[in-house]
Design a protein around this motif. Structure first.
Motif, PDB file in Angstrom:
ATOM      1  N   UNK A 225       6.090   5.893   3.944  1.00  0.00           N
ATOM      2  CA  UNK A 225       6.997   5.182   3.042  1.00  0.00           C
ATOM      3  C   UNK A 225       6.382   3.876   2.549  1.00  0.00           C
ATOM      4  N   UNK A 226       5.651   3.183   3.437  1.00  0.00           N
ATOM      5  CA  UNK A 226       4.972   1.958   3.012  1.00  0.00           C
ATOM      6  C   UNK A 226       3.969   2.269   1.905  1.00  0.00           C
ATOM      7  N   UNK A 227       3.260   3.380   2.037  1.00  0.00           N
ATOM      8  CA  UNK A 227       2.273   3.757   1.018  1.00  0.00           C
ATOM      9  C   UNK A 227       2.928   4.117  -0.310  1.00  0.00           C
ATOM     10  N   UNK A 228       4.088   4.774  -0.239  1.00  0.00           N
ATOM     11  CA  UNK A 228       4.680   5.329  -1.455  1.00  0.00           C
ATOM     12  C   UNK A 228       5.492   4.329  -2.264  1.00  0.00           C
ATOM     13  N   UNK A 229       6.155   3.383  -1.595  1.00  0.00           N
ATOM     14  CA  UNK A 229       7.077   2.507  -2.320  1.00  0.00           C
ATOM     15  C   UNK A 229       6.368   1.336  -2.987  1.00  0.00           C
ATOM     16  N   UNK A 230       5.141   1.049  -2.597  1.00  0.00           N
ATOM     17  CA  UNK A 230       4.439  -0.110  -3.155  1.00  0.00           C
ATOM     18  C   UNK A 230       4.006   0.167  -4.592  1.00  0.00           C
ATOM     19  N   UNK A 235       1.953  -5.806  -2.997  1.00  0.00           N
ATOM     20  CA  UNK A 235       3.188  -5.331  -2.382  1.00  0.00           C
ATOM     21  C   UNK A 235       2.890  -4.400  -1.205  1.00  0.00           C
ATOM     22  N   UNK A 236       1.861  -3.582  -1.327  1.00  0.00           N
ATOM     23  CA  UNK A 236       1.494  -2.687  -0.237  1.00  0.00           C
ATOM     24  C   UNK A 236       1.071  -3.478   1.005  1.00  0.00           C
ATOM     25  N   UNK A 237       0.262  -4.525   0.788  1.00  0.00           N
ATOM     26  CA  UNK A 237      -0.175  -5.343   1.912  1.00  0.00           C
ATOM     27  C   UNK A 237       1.005  -6.066   2.560  1.00  0.00           C
ATOM     28  N   UNK A 238       1.925  -6.534   1.742  1.00  0.00           N
ATOM     29  CA  UNK A 238       3.101  -7.214   2.278  1.00  0.00           C
ATOM     30  C   UNK A 238       3.954  -6.238   3.089  1.00  0.00           C
ATOM     31  N   UNK A 239       4.108  -5.011   2.585  1.00  0.00           N
ATOM     32  CA  UNK A 239       4.876  -4.014   3.330  1.00  0.00           C
ATOM     33  C   UNK A 239       4.214  -3.671   4.655  1.00  0.00           C
TER      34      UNK A 239
END
Length: 302
Positions: A225-230, A235-239
């Motif tokens: 989910x972290x990979x997909x929603x960014x 934003x990916x790094x923050x997630x």
């Protein structure tokens, strides 16, 4: 992937067995066109299996190194054992085959007229084989993590390829079926049976995966989910940082619980070293390629 290979072949062969038991009085009468059986693994299901086995990833190589705990289900056999093989895949193949055969038989028995002609055994077999091709390809699509355009095209063409091949077999008069393909695919009950069987077979594993992701979440689900929603790299790094913080909190809770109990939940896994080990592994692999997580135990489920 290994379980799926058994699933698709059990699904096809069991339909032949059910015909022998239900309609052929154990005579050994063939049900499927021989050319169709010989090309089942080669054309209609083979290409998707090759792509799944070589290119599919449940999480990125970077995140597989960042969270080593993702490898635990593969090492412990949690996703590939007797319970999974027999209780999930084999039973699923039996259920799908029984439903395919008897629903297709019922639809052919009570469907549109054949113009006064008695349909041959192989005409019923063609309808059943069409349903098997659709159901098995839908199942492998559900089990695949990476749905890139080329893979979707290959799965789609694997199903579509059956129709021109069927008419080629008809032209070759395979099993004395010349002219039969036109009657089969001009019959409305053929399309009704295939579409309904495929839809029902699709909903059952889809519901199971939704139930697992929502109510029995695992670390791999959170990373996916972290990979997909960014929408951007920032934003990916923050997630990922937020996920790391949650995992550290989860680790603290698990350690405090371990003084009273040795049991843990599916998601409250011991990831106290995930950050440290992931950073070390990333530094070691700079300039080199990565691997993929085996959290799916070979790929059969999310």
């Amino acid at each position: 992937l290994v379980c799926y290979m058994f699933y698709k072949n059990i699904c096809m062969v069991l339909c032949q067995y059910l015909f022998t038991a239900n309609s052929a009085a154990w005579s050994g009468q063939k049900f499927f066109i021989e050319f169709a059986v010989q090309t089942f693994n080669l054309i209609y299901t083979g290409p998707a299996v090759l792509l799944l086995g070589t290119l599919d990833q449940d999480v990125s190589a970077e995140n597989a190194l960042r969270y080593p705990k993702l490898y635990t289900p593969g090492m412990t056999g949690a996703k590939l054992n007797n319970a999974v093989f027999w209780g999930n895949w084999v039973v699923s193949a039996i259920v799908d085959a029984v439903f395919i055969y008897f629903f297709v038989w019922w639809a052919n028995e009570w469907g549109d007229s054949h113009g006064g002609e008695t349909p041959s055994v192989f005409e019923l077999g063609v309808i059943c084989f069409t349903a098997v091709v659709c159901v098995t390809n839908v199942r492998i699509a559900i089990e695949t993590h990476c749905h890139y355009p080329f893979y979707q095209f290959v799965v789609f063409m694997s199903v579509v390829a059956w129709w021109p091949m069927a008419f080629i077999f008809d032209w070759l008069n395979a099993n004395d079926m010349q002219g039969g393909m036109r009657r089969v695919f001009a019959n409305g009950s053929t399309w009704f049976a295939c579409l309904l069987v495929t839809a029902i077979a699709f909903l059952r594993p889809l519901w199971w995966k939704i139930e697992r992701r929502w109510f029995h979440s695992e670390l791999s689900h959170a990373v996916q989910e972290v990979q997909l929603v960014a929408s951007s790299e920032e934003e990916r790094r923050e997630n990922l940082r937020k996920l790391d913080a949650k995992l550290r909190v989860s680790s603290s809770v698990v350690r405090s619980r371990s003084t009273r109990s040795k049991t843990t939940t599916n998601f409250d896994v011991d990831v106290v070293h995930a950050d440290h080990m992931g950073d070390m592994a990333t530094r070691r692999r700079r300039g080199t390629g990565g691997g993929r997580s085996t959290s799916g135990g070979g790929h059969p489920s999310l």
